[in-house]
Scaffold this motif. Structure first.
Motif, PDB file in Angstrom:
ATOM      1  N   LYS A 119       0.830  -1.210   0.000  1.00 47.38           N
ATOM      2  CA  LYS A 119       0.000   0.000   0.000  1.00 47.38           C
ATOM      3  C   LYS A 119       0.865   1.261   0.000  1.00 47.38           C
ATOM      4  N   VAL A 120       1.990   1.211   0.710  1.00 50.51           N
ATOM      5  CA  VAL A 120       2.885   2.371   0.728  1.00 50.51           C
ATOM      6  C   VAL A 120       3.509   2.567  -0.650  1.00 50.51           C
ATOM      7  N   ARG A 121       3.905   1.473  -1.306  1.00 49.05           N
ATOM      8  CA  ARG A 121       4.467   1.598  -2.653  1.00 49.05           C
ATOM      9  C   ARG A 121       3.445   2.190  -3.622  1.00 49.05           C
ATOM     10  N   ALA A 122       2.183   1.777  -3.477  1.00 49.25           N
ATOM     11  CA  ALA A 122       1.128   2.349  -4.326  1.00 49.25           C
ATOM     12  C   ALA A 122       0.974   3.845  -4.035  1.00 49.25           C
ATOM     13  N   LEU A 123       1.064   4.219  -2.769  1.00 48.58           N
ATOM     14  CA  LEU A 123       0.996   5.630  -2.392  1.00 48.58           C
ATOM     15  C   LEU A 123       2.155   6.409  -3.011  1.00 48.58           C
ATOM     16  N   LEU A 124       3.340   5.822  -2.994  1.00 51.79           N
ATOM     17  CA  LEU A 124       4.510   6.485  -3.565  1.00 51.79           C
ATOM     18  C   LEU A 124       4.387   6.640  -5.082  1.00 51.79           C
ATOM     19  N   ARG A 125       3.708   5.723  -5.741  1.00 50.76           N
ATOM     20  CA  ARG A 125       3.482   5.871  -7.185  1.00 50.76           C
ATOM     21  C   ARG A 125       2.531   7.035  -7.456  1.00 50.76           C
ATOM     22  N   ARG A 126       1.553   7.231  -6.566  1.00 53.60           N
ATOM     23  CA  ARG A 126       0.586   8.324  -6.752  1.00 53.60           C
ATOM     24  C   ARG A 126       1.161   9.668  -6.321  1.00 53.60           C
ATOM     25  N   LYS A 127       1.937   9.676  -5.247  1.00 57.23           N
ATOM     26  CA  LYS A 127       2.475  10.922  -4.702  1.00 57.23           C
ATOM     27  C   LYS A 127       3.990  10.928  -4.888  1.00 57.23           C
ATOM     28  N   ARG A 128       4.403  11.287  -6.056  1.00 57.16           N
ATOM     29  CA  ARG A 128       5.825  11.242  -6.400  1.00 57.16           C
ATOM     30  C   ARG A 128       6.684  12.177  -5.551  1.00 57.16           C
ATOM     31  N   ALA A 129       6.080  13.213  -4.968  1.00 58.45           N
ATOM     32  CA  ALA A 129       6.844  14.135  -4.120  1.00 58.45           C
ATOM     33  C   ALA A 129       7.364  13.441  -2.863  1.00 58.45           C
ATOM     34  N   LEU A 130       6.743  12.327  -2.473  1.00 62.17           N
ATOM     35  CA  LEU A 130       7.208  11.581  -1.297  1.00 62.17           C
ATOM     36  C   LEU A 130       8.381  10.653  -1.616  1.00 62.17           C
ATOM     37  N   GLN A 131       8.592  10.346  -2.876  1.00 64.73           N
ATOM     38  CA  GLN A 131       9.643   9.392  -3.236  1.00 64.73           C
ATOM     39  C   GLN A 131      11.028   9.811  -2.748  1.00 64.73           C
ATOM     40  N   PRO A 132      11.446  11.077  -2.906  1.00 64.31           N
ATOM     41  CA  PRO A 132      12.775  11.448  -2.391  1.00 64.31           C
ATOM     42  C   PRO A 132      12.865  11.338  -0.864  1.00 64.31           C
ATOM     43  N   VAL A 133      11.755  11.587  -0.185  1.00 64.21           N
ATOM     44  CA  VAL A 133      11.734  11.486   1.279  1.00 64.21           C
ATOM     45  C   VAL A 133      11.950  10.033   1.684  1.00 64.21           C
ATOM     46  N   TYR A 134      11.190   9.121   1.084  1.00 61.62           N
ATOM     47  CA  TYR A 134      11.319   7.698   1.393  1.00 61.62           C
ATOM     48  C   TYR A 134      12.686   7.162   0.958  1.00 61.62           C
ATOM     49  N   ALA A 135      13.177   7.632  -0.182  1.00 61.60           N
ATOM     50  CA  ALA A 135      14.491   7.186  -0.655  1.00 61.60           C
ATOM     51  C   ALA A 135      15.586   7.595   0.335  1.00 61.60           C
ATOM     52  N   ALA A 136      15.516   8.824   0.831  1.00 60.97           N
ATOM     53  CA  ALA A 136      16.530   9.298   1.787  1.00 60.97           C
ATOM     54  C   ALA A 136      16.480   8.489   3.077  1.00 60.97           C
ATOM     55  N   GLY A 137      15.286   8.215   3.566  1.00 63.98           N
ATOM     56  CA  GLY A 137      15.148   7.462   4.809  1.00 63.98           C
ATOM     57  C   GLY A 137      15.616   6.028   4.691  1.00 63.98           C
ATOM     58  N   THR A 138      15.238   5.363   3.612  1.00 65.50           N
ATOM     59  CA  THR A 138      15.655   3.967   3.456  1.00 65.50           C
ATOM     60  C   THR A 138      17.157   3.869   3.190  1.00 65.50           C
ATOM     61  N   ARG A 139      17.708   4.826   2.455  1.00 70.44           N
ATOM     62  CA  ARG A 139      19.169   4.814   2.240  1.00 70.44           C
ATOM     63  C   ARG A 139      19.907   5.039   3.550  1.00 70.44           C
ATOM     64  N   TRP A 140      19.384   5.923   4.415  1.00 70.49           N
ATOM     65  CA  TRP A 140      20.010   6.161   5.721  1.00 70.49           C
ATOM     66  C   TRP A 140      19.987   4.874   6.543  1.00 70.49           C
TER      67      TRP A 140
END
Length: 166
Positions: A62-83
Motif C-alpha cells: 500500500k505504501v508503494r502504491a501511495l509512492l506511485r501516486r504521490k511522487r513528491a514523497l519518493q525522495p523522502v522515502y528514498a533518503a530514509g531507506t538509504r540512511w
C-alpha cells in the motif's frame, strides 16, 4: 491454476513478471530505495505481536502504491531507506533487512531522534501512513477490541447496532 501472492512475488523478484509489463524495476528501486528495506522498516515499526503486523496487512504494498501516486514523497522515502541501509551496514556489516529485529529497532530509534529535516519527515510521515494503513484494515480491529466498524463508520453511541443490545 491460481497464482498465489508468494509465487507472484517470487516471479516479480526474478523479473519474469515485471519485465513483460514494462516496469523492469520494482517501485522501490525506481524511487531509489534499496530492496527490502521498506518492508523491514515497516515490519519494525508495526511488527506482528499477536495482532497482524504491517507485513501481514500488506502495508508495504500500500505504501508503494501511495509512492506511485504521490511522487513528491519518493525522495523522502528514498533518503530514509538509504540512511537505514547505510547505518545498518556501518553498525552491523549487513543490510537493514538482514538485521535482527532488535538491531533494526535500535536503528529506527536513532532515526527518530535525528535533527535532519528530511529524515525527520521520513520517520513521521512513514509512521503516520503505516498506522493509517494498518488500522484502516478490518483485520486489525479485533486487536483493538472492536467487533465492528469504529465510529463514525459504525454506530456512534454503541459498539453494536442499537437493536442488538435490548
Amino acid at each position: 491454476m491460481t497464482l498465489s501472492r508468494r509465487h507472484f512475488l517470487q516471479l516479480t523478484g526474478a523479473g519474469l513478471v515485471s519485465m513483460p509489463l514494462g516496469c523492469g524495476d520494482s517501485p522501490s528501486r525506481q524511487a531509489g530505495m534499496p530492496d527490502g528495506v521498506l518492508d523491514a522498516y515497516l515490519d519494525t515499526l508495526l511488527p506482528d505481536d499477536g495482532a497482524p503486523g504491517a507485513v501481514a496487512l500488506e502495508v508495504p504494498v500500500k505504501v508503494r502504491a501511495l509512492l506511485r501516486r504521490k511522487r513528491a514523497l519518493q525522495p523522502v522515502y528514498a533518503a530514509g531507506t538509504r540512511w537505514l541501509e547505510a547505518h545498518a551496514r556501518q553498525a552491523h556489516d549487513r543490510g537493514f533487512a538482514a538485521c535482527a529485529l532488535t538491531e533494526r529497532d535500535a536503528l529506527v530509534r536513532q532515526l527518530s531522534e535525528l535533527d535532519d529535516d528530511l529524515l525527520k519527515r521520513y520517520f513521521h510521515k512513514s509512521l503516520r501512513q503505516a498506522r493509517m494503513f494498518v488500522y484502516s484494515d478490518p483485520r486489525a480491529w479485533t486487536s483493538l477490541g472492536l467487533t465492528g466498524a469504529p465510529p463514525p463508520a459504525g454506530f456512534m453511541d454503541y459498539p453494536q447496532p442499537p437493536g442488538a443490545h435490548g
